[in-house]
Design an enzyme around this catalytic site. Structure first.
Site, PDB file in Angstrom:
ATOM      1  N   LYS A 119      -6.254 -14.987   2.413  1.00  0.00           N
ATOM      2  CA  LYS A 119      -4.606 -14.730   2.521  1.00  0.00           C
ATOM      3  C   LYS A 119      -4.082 -16.150   2.268  1.00  0.00           C
ATOM      4  CE  LYS A 119      -5.986 -10.713   3.483  1.00  0.00           C
ATOM      5  NZ  LYS A 119      -6.161  -9.910   4.470  1.00  0.00           N
TER       6      LYS A 119
HETATM    7  C1  PLP Z   1      -6.766  -8.524   5.120  1.00  0.00           C
HETATM    8  C2  PLP Z   1      -5.755  -7.444   5.441  1.00  0.00           C
HETATM    9  C3  PLP Z   1      -6.164  -7.162   6.874  1.00  0.00           C
HETATM   10  C4  PLP Z   1      -6.855  -7.335   7.658  1.00  0.00           C
HETATM   11  O1  PLP Z   1      -6.794  -8.775   7.979  1.00  0.00           O
HETATM   12  P1  PLP Z   1      -7.992  -9.405   8.785  1.00  0.00           P
HETATM   13  O2  PLP Z   1      -7.539 -10.621   9.365  1.00  0.00           O
HETATM   14  O3  PLP Z   1      -9.267  -9.555   7.840  1.00  0.00           O
HETATM   15  O4  PLP Z   1      -8.386  -8.359   9.948  1.00  0.00           O
HETATM   16  C5  PLP Z   1      -5.108  -5.879   7.126  1.00  0.00           C
HETATM   17  N1  PLP Z   1      -4.406  -5.259   6.084  1.00  0.00           N
HETATM   18  C6  PLP Z   1      -4.354  -5.553   4.821  1.00  0.00           C
HETATM   19  C7  PLP Z   1      -3.141  -5.165   3.896  1.00  0.00           C
HETATM   20  C8  PLP Z   1      -4.967  -6.976   4.438  1.00  0.00           C
HETATM   21  O5  PLP Z   1      -5.129  -7.227   3.226  1.00  0.00           O
END
Ligand code: PLP
Length: 382
Positions: free
Chosen positions: A184
Site C-alpha cells: 500500500k
Molecule cells: C489490501 C486490501 C485490504 C486488506 O488490507 P490488509 O491490511 O492486508 O488486511 C482490503 N481491501 C482492499 C481493497 C485492499 O486492497
C-alpha cells in the site's frame, strides 16, 4: 540485463531502520507509546479532529468497523463486485451477506447508479472501495446513505493520502479503514487503521481490537465481549510514524509516475487505461485492461513473458462473485459484467515511489514489444 522491476516495493530508509532498532532496544515493543504517537500523527495528518485507532490489518479493521456499525447476522452490506476479496470476506465473517454491485469501467469504483436498486429492508451498510486511490463520488455516496439510513464503512485500503474535492479521505464520512500492508502507499509491514468522528465508537474499536477488555472504575480488567487480538506493536507503529512523514512525498512521486504512464500509453488501442482523476488521486496502482482472449493468449502467459523481459505484473483483482466461495454461495459473476471483464483483463504495471522515469519507459517499451509480438501458433498436439 537490468535488474527485475517488481510491480511494487516499499520505501524504507536508513533513519526508519535506526528508529526501529531503538524501539527494539527500549524493551517496550508491544502496544505502548509508539502506538499512541502513531495514532496521534494519523489523526493530525487526516485532520478534522478524527479519532484514529490502529490495528494489525485493514481486514481486522473492516471486520471491527462492521461490528461497531452494528452489522451482523441477517444483515446485508453492499460491496463492489471487483475488489480484493477481503472487502466481501469481512462481511461474511460478521455473519452478514455481501450484496454485490457492479463497478464503473473507467474509475473501477462502485457504480453508484446501481446502488439504490440493491438496497433491501435488510441492508445495513454500504462498503465503497476507493479503487487504486481514486475516491468514489462522496457527495453522491453519502447522499444515498443518508436518504436510506445506512452506515458507510469505507474500504480505504488504497486511499491513505487521497483527497475528494480537497478533503482528505478519512477526514469526513462514517467509518474509514486504511491498510498499511507493504504493497500500500505507506506501510507498517502489516497494519491498518480506522478513522471515526465518534468518541464512543473509538472506544468500541479499542475494546474489540484487544480481547473485549475494558477497565472498570477501580482500574480492574473486565471483558465485555469476545474481542479480537489485533493490537499493533510499537515496532510496527514506529515504521508507520516514519512512513507517514514521507507519505505526501511518496504520493506526489506516484502521481508523476502515473502521468508518465499516460504520456507513454495514451492512444494505444490495445489497452484500456484507468480514469485520470485529479490531484486528489493517490495512485496506489496503475492498472490497464488487455483483452487477452481476443489476442489468443492468457494473462498468466503475458505475466510470464513480461517477467522474462524483467517486468513484474500484478493482478488486482478478479471479480469477487467469480471466486469459489462466492460461487458456492450462489453469486453469479455474469450478473456483474463490468467486474467480470475487469477481473479477466486487468493487469497492474509497476508503480512505486523509488521508480525512475526511465523505469516507466522500460515498462512501456516491454509492454509494446509484448503486445505487438504475434502470438505463437498453437502446436497441433495442444
Ligand atoms: C489490501 C486490501 C485490504 C486488506 O488490507 P490488509 O491490511 O492486508 O488486511 C482490503 N481491501 C482492499 C481493497 C485492499 O486492497
Amino acid at each position: 540485463m537490468k535488474p527485475f522491476l517488481p510491480f511494487t516495493r516499499p520505501s524504507i530508509d536508513a533513519d526508519s531502520i535506526a528508529a526501529v532498532a531503538d524501539v527494539l532496544r527500549s524493551g517496550q515493543i508491544a502496544s505502548g507509546p509508539k502506538v499512541l504517537a502513531f495514532e496521534a500523527a494519523l489523526s493530525a495528518y487526516i485532520g478534522s479532529q478524527r479519532r484514529v485507532r490502529v490495528m494489525t490489518s485493514a481486514t481486522e479493521g473492516l471486520e471491527i468497523a462492521l461490528d461497531v456499525a452494528g452489522v451482523g447476522e441477517g444483515d446485508e452490506v453492499i460491496v463492489p463486485a471487483m475488489s480484493f476479496a477481503a472487502s466481501a470476506n469481512v462481511v461474511a465473517r460478521v455473519g452478514a451477506k455481501p450484496v454485490f454491485v457492479d463497478i464503473e469501467l473507467d474509475t473501477r469504483n462502485l457504480d453508484l447508479s446501481r446502488v439504490e436498486a440493491a438496497i433491501t429492508p435488510r441492508t445495513r451498510a454500504i462498503m465503497p472501495v476507493h479503487f487504486s486511490g481514486l475516491p468514489v463520488d462522496m457527495d453522491r455516496l453519502y447522499g444515498i446513505a443518508a436518504q436510506r439510513g445506512l452506515r458507510v464503512v469505507e474500504d480505504a485500503a488504497h486511499a491513505i493520502g487521497s483527497r475528494h474535492r480537497e478533503r482528505p479521505i478519512g477526514s469526513f464520512g462514517d467509518l474509514v479503514v486504511f491498510s498499511f500492508h507493504p504493497n500500500k502507499n505507506m506501510t507498517t509491514i502489516e497494519g491498518g487503521a480506522i478513522a471515526t468522528a465518534d468518541a464512543g465508537e473509538a472506544e468500541a474499536i479499542e475494546i474489540r481490537r484487544f480481547h473485549g477488555i475494558k477497565r472498570n472504575a477501580a482500574g480492574e480488567v473486565d471483558v465485555l465481549l469476545p474481542g479480537a487480538k489485533a493490537n499493533l506493536s510499537d515496532v510496527a507503529a514506529q515504521i508507520g510514524i516514519d512512513q507517514l512523514r514521507r507519505l505526501d512525498g511518496f504520493n506526489a512521486r506516484r502521481r508523476q509516475l502515473a502521468a508518465r504512464y499516460f504520456e507513454e500509453l495514451a492512444g494505444d488501442a490495445s489497452l484500456v487505461l484507468p480514469a485520470r482523476g485529479d490531484t486528489g488521486h493517490s495512485w496506489h496502482m496503475f492498472t490497464v485492461l488487455i483483452d487477452f482472449a481476443a489476442r489468443g493468449t492468457t494473462r498468466p502467459a503475458f505475466q510470464k513473458a513480461m517477467a522474462e523481459r524483467g517486468i513484474g505484473i500484478g493482478v488486482h483483482y478478479p471479480s469477487i462473485p467469480g471466486l469459489a466461495y462466492y460461487r458456492a454461495q450462489g453469486h453469479r459473476p455474469e450478473d456483474f459484467p463490468v467486474a467480470a471483464r475487469v477481473g479477466r483483463e486487468t493487469v497492474t504495471l509497476p508503480l512505486f515511489p523509488a521508480m525512475s522515469d526511465a523505469d516507466v519507459a522500460r515498462v512501456c517499451e516491454a509492454l509494446r514489444a509484448q503486445l505487438t509480438e504475434r502470438p505463437r501458433l498453437k502446436s497441433a498436439a495442444s
